[in-house]
Enzyme design. Structure first.
Site, mmCIF file in Angstrom:
data_model
loop_
_atom_site.group_PDB
_atom_site.id
_atom_site.type_symbol
_atom_site.label_atom_id
_atom_site.label_comp_id
_atom_site.label_asym_id
_atom_site.label_seq_id
_atom_site.Cartn_x
_atom_site.Cartn_y
_atom_site.Cartn_z
ATOM 1 N N ASP A 146 5.327 -22.858 -1.066
ATOM 2 C CA ASP A 146 6.458 -23.360 -1.868
ATOM 3 C C ASP A 146 6.904 -24.742 -1.381
ATOM 4 O O ASP A 146 7.280 -25.599 -2.188
ATOM 5 C CB ASP A 146 7.640 -22.390 -1.791
ATOM 6 C CG ASP A 146 7.271 -21.017 -2.330
ATOM 7 O OD1 ASP A 146 6.415 -20.946 -3.226
ATOM 8 O OD2 ASP A 146 7.842 -20.018 -1.839
ATOM 9 N N GLY A 148 11.505 -18.816 8.916
ATOM 10 C CA GLY A 148 12.159 -18.689 7.625
ATOM 11 C C GLY A 148 11.498 -19.528 6.545
ATOM 12 O O GLY A 148 10.519 -20.235 6.786
ATOM 13 N N SER A 192 13.437 -23.609 6.810
ATOM 14 C CA SER A 192 12.475 -24.459 7.518
ATOM 15 C C SER A 192 12.130 -25.740 6.745
ATOM 16 O O SER A 192 11.279 -26.503 7.178
ATOM 17 C CB SER A 192 11.199 -23.664 7.820
ATOM 18 O OG SER A 192 10.476 -23.377 6.648
ATOM 19 N N ASN A 204 -3.576 -20.555 -4.385
ATOM 20 C CA ASN A 204 -4.303 -20.429 -3.127
ATOM 21 C C ASN A 204 -5.638 -19.742 -3.459
ATOM 22 O O ASN A 204 -5.925 -19.490 -4.637
ATOM 23 C CB ASN A 204 -3.482 -19.681 -2.066
ATOM 24 C CG ASN A 204 -3.195 -18.231 -2.447
ATOM 25 O OD1 ASN A 204 -3.831 -17.665 -3.348
ATOM 26 N ND2 ASN A 204 -2.237 -17.628 -1.786
ATOM 27 N N GLN A 253 -4.940 -23.008 6.477
ATOM 28 C CA GLN A 253 -5.605 -23.668 7.604
ATOM 29 C C GLN A 253 -6.920 -24.325 7.226
ATOM 30 O O GLN A 253 -7.567 -24.953 8.071
ATOM 31 C CB GLN A 253 -5.848 -22.652 8.717
ATOM 32 C CG GLN A 253 -4.563 -22.284 9.421
ATOM 33 C CD GLN A 253 -4.778 -21.173 10.423
ATOM 34 O OE1 GLN A 253 -5.690 -20.375 10.281
ATOM 35 N NE2 GLN A 253 -3.938 -21.128 11.434
HETATM 36 O O1 RIB Z 1 6.652 -17.728 -1.160
HETATM 37 C C1 RIB Z 1 7.583 -17.147 -0.288
HETATM 38 C C2 RIB Z 1 8.574 -16.363 -1.053
HETATM 39 O O2 RIB Z 1 7.936 -15.272 -1.660
HETATM 40 C C3 RIB Z 1 9.680 -15.770 -0.226
HETATM 41 O O3 RIB Z 1 10.794 -16.609 -0.120
HETATM 42 C C4 RIB Z 1 9.991 -14.460 -0.930
HETATM 43 O O4 RIB Z 1 11.247 -14.458 -1.509
HETATM 44 C C5 RIB Z 1 8.890 -14.290 -1.959
HETATM 45 O O5 RIB Z 1 9.335 -14.561 -3.215
HETATM 46 NA NA NA Z 2 8.633 -21.614 7.865
#
Ligand code: RIB
Ligand code: NA
Length: 309
Positions: A252, A287, A291, A184, A223
């Site tokens: 992720d 979450g 999600s 990012n 965004q």
């Molecule tokens: O990128 C999000 C993640 O960062 C979360 O799930 C948390 O565990 C951290 O590792």
């Molecule tokens: Na989410």
């Protein structure tokens, strides 16, 4: 079937939905709490697997109930746990705070993830060699990340590095052989030592990474959309307009989806396009892994993608 090796972290996410952060010495009540499986490595693995990839997960869990939970979660998502290694330590945990504007603050306690080593990669070597892509993040020791990059180079397996969370001591020279680096803005700035406030600055920093030898630089800007830079192309993907509820783990979702699409199609622009949709969709629900949709449900949300994934 396309096979992806994720060499990385797993955490248990302890998410408090807060009205504001407490000040020093203050005890504050929060309206809601959710626990879920997380960790950048595991999140990316789960997203890729839900979209149809065959995922090898190399990671370390602790010796507590969180570990049992994480192992059961991998199994429930069709990911083999052959290389989910038990460690005499606590499992990784991530206390997360999400405010009413859906902004998050995250603490990570790496626990067992700190023990994932280069020799663990060697133990899994024969199976990693069967993979078409190695996916890495920075929640495991940096030396292990370097060893994985080197492994990919030696065995001609493309490597995707998501340099997250931002790590000031990451040495660009040791990761520049990656086929993909997906940062990012903040991570891009740290990697290059360059400013990333304006679009021009972001592009210049991405060019610096590419000129260092990284084949594809994909900057995920939330965004502000996604920028892809390679030797031959420069392409911008606008953001999708969604009603954001929780942006945790959206990066992720993007990477897991990108990895899965890329292994199948080898088409980078196409894979970014789909991953952009998948990440945007994930922020509309609370979450991280909770999600991420599977392929069928994702296609229901975006029928225009049917036949494309
Ligand atoms: O990128 C999000 C993640 O960062 C979360 O799930 C948390 O565990 C951290 O590792
Ligand atoms: Na989410």
């Amino acid at each position: 079937m396309m096979k992806i090796a994720v060499i990385g972290s797993n955490m248990i996410d302890l998410v408090s939905y807060i009205t504001r952060m407490p000040t020093k010495g203050e005890t504050l009540e929060a309206p809601d709490f959710k626990m879920g499986c997380g960790g950048k490595g595991a999140n990316q693995a789960i997203a890729a697997s839900r979209l149809g990839a065959d995922v090898l997960m190399l990671t370390r869990v602790g010796n507590d109930i969180f570990a049992d939970n994480t192992i059961a979660n991998f199994q429930a998502n069709g990911i083999s746990t052959d290389y989910v290694l038990r460690t005499n330590a606590s499992s990784g945990v991530a206390p997360i705070f999400v405010d009413p504007l859906s902004h998050n603050s995250i603490i990570i306690v790496k626990g067992a993830n700190s023990y994932l080593s280069a020799s663990d990669i060697q133990s899994a070597a024969e199976d990693i060699k069967k993979c078409q892509l190695i996916v890495l993040q920075l929640e495991i020791p940096t030396e292990t990340v370097y060893a994985a990059v080197q492994f990919g180079k030696e065995h001609n397996i493309p490597v995707l590095l998501n340099p997250a969370p931002a790590q000031p001591d990451l040495i660009l020279d040791k990761v520049k052989s990656c086929e993909f680096i997906v940062p990012n803005e903040t991570e891009l700035s740290l990697l290059t030592g360059m400013p990333v406030e304006t679009e021009d600055e972001i592009r210049n920093a991405a060019m610096t990474l590419r000129d260092a030898g990284v084949k594809n630089v994909i900057v995920t800007m939330g965004q502000r959309g996604v920028l892809w830079l390679s030797e031959k192309t420069q392409q911008y993907f606008p953001p999708l307009n969604v009603n954001a509820k929780d942006t945790t783990g959206a990066g992720d979702a993007f990477i897991g989806c990108f990895a899965s699409m890329y292994c199948k199609s080898k088409d980078i622009a196409h894979s970014i396009e789909i991953a952009n949709h998948y990440a945007a969709d994930s922020v509309t629900r609370l979450g991280t892994q909770t999600s991420y949709l599977n392929k069928e449900d994702f296609l229901q949300q975006y029928p225009q993608l049917s036949g494309k994934i």
